[in-house]
Design a protein around this motif. Structure first.
Motif, PDB file in Angstrom:
ATOM      1  N   LYS A   7       0.649  -1.279   0.064  1.00 59.28           N
ATOM      2  CA  LYS A   7       0.139   0.004   0.033  1.00 59.28           C
ATOM      3  C   LYS A   7       0.885   1.387   0.111  1.00 59.28           C
ATOM      4  N   ALA A   8       0.281   2.226  -0.504  1.00 57.82           N
ATOM      5  CA  ALA A   8       0.768   3.647  -0.552  1.00 57.82           C
ATOM      6  C   ALA A   8      -0.361   4.590  -0.236  1.00 57.82           C
ATOM      7  N   GLU A   9      -0.161   5.094   1.059  1.00 53.23           N
ATOM      8  CA  GLU A   9      -1.492   5.800   1.641  1.00 53.23           C
ATOM      9  C   GLU A   9      -1.033   7.472   1.777  1.00 53.23           C
ATOM     10  N   ALA A  10      -1.932   8.117   1.618  1.00 54.36           N
ATOM     11  CA  ALA A  10      -1.877   9.595   1.961  1.00 54.36           C
ATOM     12  C   ALA A  10      -2.684   9.819   3.179  1.00 54.36           C
ATOM     13  N   PHE A  11      -2.221  10.440   4.400  1.00 52.96           N
ATOM     14  CA  PHE A  11      -3.219  10.647   5.648  1.00 52.96           C
ATOM     15  C   PHE A  11      -3.635  12.098   5.499  1.00 52.96           C
ATOM     16  N   GLY A  12      -4.592  12.901   5.896  1.00 51.00           N
ATOM     17  CA  GLY A  12      -4.818  14.024   6.196  1.00 51.00           C
ATOM     18  C   GLY A  12      -5.739  14.445   4.976  1.00 51.00           C
ATOM     19  N   THR A  13      -6.348  15.554   5.128  1.00 46.74           N
ATOM     20  CA  THR A  13      -7.072  16.077   4.060  1.00 46.74           C
ATOM     21  C   THR A  13      -6.478  17.061   2.850  1.00 46.74           C
ATOM     22  N   THR A  14      -5.215  17.227   3.257  1.00 47.92           N
ATOM     23  CA  THR A  14      -4.228  18.175   2.247  1.00 47.92           C
ATOM     24  C   THR A  14      -3.494  17.493   1.490  1.00 47.92           C
ATOM     25  N   ASP A  15      -3.329  16.191   1.736  1.00 49.26           N
ATOM     26  CA  ASP A  15      -2.436  15.246   0.897  1.00 49.26           C
ATOM     27  C   ASP A  15      -2.963  15.220  -0.409  1.00 49.26           C
ATOM     28  N   LYS A  16      -2.432  15.259  -1.560  1.00 50.29           N
ATOM     29  CA  LYS A  16      -2.840  15.196  -2.680  1.00 50.29           C
ATOM     30  C   LYS A  16      -2.200  14.020  -3.640  1.00 50.29           C
ATOM     31  N   VAL A  17      -1.249  13.759  -3.210  1.00 51.95           N
ATOM     32  CA  VAL A  17      -0.734  12.456  -3.951  1.00 51.95           C
ATOM     33  C   VAL A  17      -0.560  11.222  -3.188  1.00 51.95           C
ATOM     34  N   VAL A  21       4.633   5.269  -8.046  1.00 52.96           N
ATOM     35  CA  VAL A  21       4.952   6.007  -9.283  1.00 52.96           C
ATOM     36  C   VAL A  21       6.017   5.335  -9.764  1.00 52.96           C
ATOM     37  N   ASN A  22       6.144   4.946 -11.240  1.00 52.17           N
ATOM     38  CA  ASN A  22       7.227   4.128 -11.740  1.00 52.17           C
ATOM     39  C   ASN A  22       7.780   5.270 -12.724  1.00 52.17           C
ATOM     40  N   VAL A  23       9.274   5.666 -12.629  1.00 51.43           N
ATOM     41  CA  VAL A  23       9.920   6.500 -13.352  1.00 51.43           C
ATOM     42  C   VAL A  23      10.943   5.584 -13.933  1.00 51.43           C
ATOM     43  N   ARG A  24      11.110   5.902 -15.165  1.00 50.95           N
ATOM     44  CA  ARG A  24      12.403   5.311 -15.809  1.00 50.95           C
ATOM     45  C   ARG A  24      12.914   6.226 -16.826  1.00 50.95           C
ATOM     46  N   TYR A  25      14.206   6.446 -16.475  1.00 50.09           N
ATOM     47  CA  TYR A  25      15.175   7.188 -17.447  1.00 50.09           C
ATOM     48  C   TYR A  25      15.946   6.400 -18.444  1.00 50.09           C
ATOM     49  N   VAL A  26      15.821   6.392 -19.386  1.00 54.71           N
ATOM     50  CA  VAL A  26      16.647   5.910 -20.797  1.00 54.71           C
ATOM     51  C   VAL A  26      16.447   6.719 -21.858  1.00 54.71           C
ATOM     52  N   ASN A  27      17.653   6.729 -22.610  1.00 55.03           N
ATOM     53  CA  ASN A  27      17.932   7.406 -24.020  1.00 55.03           C
ATOM     54  C   ASN A  27      17.351   6.832 -25.208  1.00 55.03           C
ATOM     55  N   GLU A  28      16.541   5.709 -25.092  1.00 54.37           N
ATOM     56  CA  GLU A  28      16.008   5.021 -26.282  1.00 54.37           C
ATOM     57  C   GLU A  28      14.404   5.303 -26.103  1.00 54.37           C
ATOM     58  N   ALA A  30      12.095   2.962 -27.072  1.00 52.81           N
ATOM     59  CA  ALA A  30      11.132   1.913 -26.924  1.00 52.81           C
ATOM     60  C   ALA A  30      11.081   1.444 -25.480  1.00 52.81           C
ATOM     61  N   TYR A  31      11.676   2.040 -24.116  1.00 53.56           N
ATOM     62  CA  TYR A  31      11.483   1.659 -22.870  1.00 53.56           C
ATOM     63  C   TYR A  31      10.807   2.679 -22.273  1.00 53.56           C
ATOM     64  N   ALA A  32       9.489   2.370 -21.972  1.00 53.11           N
ATOM     65  CA  ALA A  32       8.734   2.963 -21.230  1.00 53.11           C
ATOM     66  C   ALA A  32       8.570   2.418 -19.773  1.00 53.11           C
ATOM     67  N   ALA A  33       8.026   3.186 -18.823  1.00 52.03           N
ATOM     68  CA  ALA A  33       7.956   2.796 -17.578  1.00 52.03           C
ATOM     69  C   ALA A  33       6.817   1.854 -17.813  1.00 52.03           C
ATOM     70  N   THR A  34       6.840   0.766 -17.037  1.00 54.84           N
ATOM     71  CA  THR A  34       5.940  -0.590 -16.920  1.00 54.84           C
ATOM     72  C   THR A  34       5.366  -0.817 -15.783  1.00 54.84           C
ATOM     73  N   ILE A  35       4.181  -1.385 -15.669  1.00 56.11           N
ATOM     74  CA  ILE A  35       3.312  -1.969 -14.787  1.00 56.11           C
ATOM     75  C   ILE A  35       3.017  -3.215 -15.448  1.00 56.11           C
ATOM     76  N   ALA A  36       3.334  -4.277 -14.960  1.00 65.67           N
ATOM     77  CA  ALA A  36       3.385  -5.677 -15.455  1.00 65.67           C
ATOM     78  C   ALA A  36       2.899  -6.721 -14.356  1.00 65.67           C
ATOM     79  N   GLY A  37       2.074  -7.610 -14.731  1.00 65.56           N
ATOM     80  CA  GLY A  37       1.722  -8.736 -14.005  1.00 65.56           C
ATOM     81  C   GLY A  37       1.770 -10.032 -14.730  1.00 65.56           C
TER      82      GLY A  37
END
Length: 168
Positions: A7-17, A21-28, A30-37
């Motif tokens: 789990k990733a949780e935000a507590f309180g009424t002011t948390d917006k996020v 988050v899946n971030v990938r840095y690559v200079n090509e 063809a390689y996107a950030a991926t969610i896989a199952g």
């Protein structure tokens, strides 16, 4: 259901996020950030082939109803035919929960053959819509429209067969 998940949780009424988050840095390109199952039958030490109709991955959206979290919608990925070596036919099902209901109902499907079905689990053509439908501002060029019931294009009251009406 949430106790066995990461789990990733935000507590309180002011948390917006809150989320993953899946971030990938690559200079090509063809390689996107991926969610896989991934799913197999058997055990991790000796996996076995999945079968037609097996669930592979489910993306689920829940909302709190004042008592607990209830499923609102999901996108379910399934095996769409017999799998074999280097062959994994898949389908995607889009499902929502109707107002006043607790269970999801399939609303749209994309098959391994590329057929899209709305309000049908067995689309028989490239695009199959079952039930009452309304289309506005569409054009049909170089195609044949056939119907087993009533079809109306640019009309509010289709008769038998296909009906076309010009609007200005």
């Amino acid at each position: 259901i949430f106790d066995s998940l990461i789990k990733a949780e935000a507590f309180g009424t002011t948390d917006k996020v809150a989320g993953i988050v899946n971030v990938r840095y690559v200079n090509e390109a063809a390689y996107a950030a991926t969610i896989a199952g991934a799913r197999g039958r058997g055990m991790s030490a000796s996996p076995a082939v999945v079968a037609d109709g097996d669930d592979l991955m489910d993306i689920i959206a829940f909302g709190h109803d004042g008592t607990d979290f209830e499923r609102a919608a999901d996108i379910l990925f399934q095996v769409d035919a017999a799998a074999g070596s280097n062959d994994m036919p898949g389908r995607i099902m889009f499902r929502t929960t109707a107002d006043g209901d607790q269970d999801v109902t399939e609303r749209m499907r994309i098959t391994s053959a590329g057929r899209v079905g709305i309000a049908t689990t067995s689309p028989t053509s490239l695009f199959s819509v079952h039930g009452n439908s309304f289309f506005s501002g569409i054009g049909v060029f170089g195609s044949t429209i056939s119907s087993t019931s009533s079809v109306g294009v640019a009309t509010t009251s289709p008769g038998g067969g296909a009906e076309f009406a010009a609007q200005t």
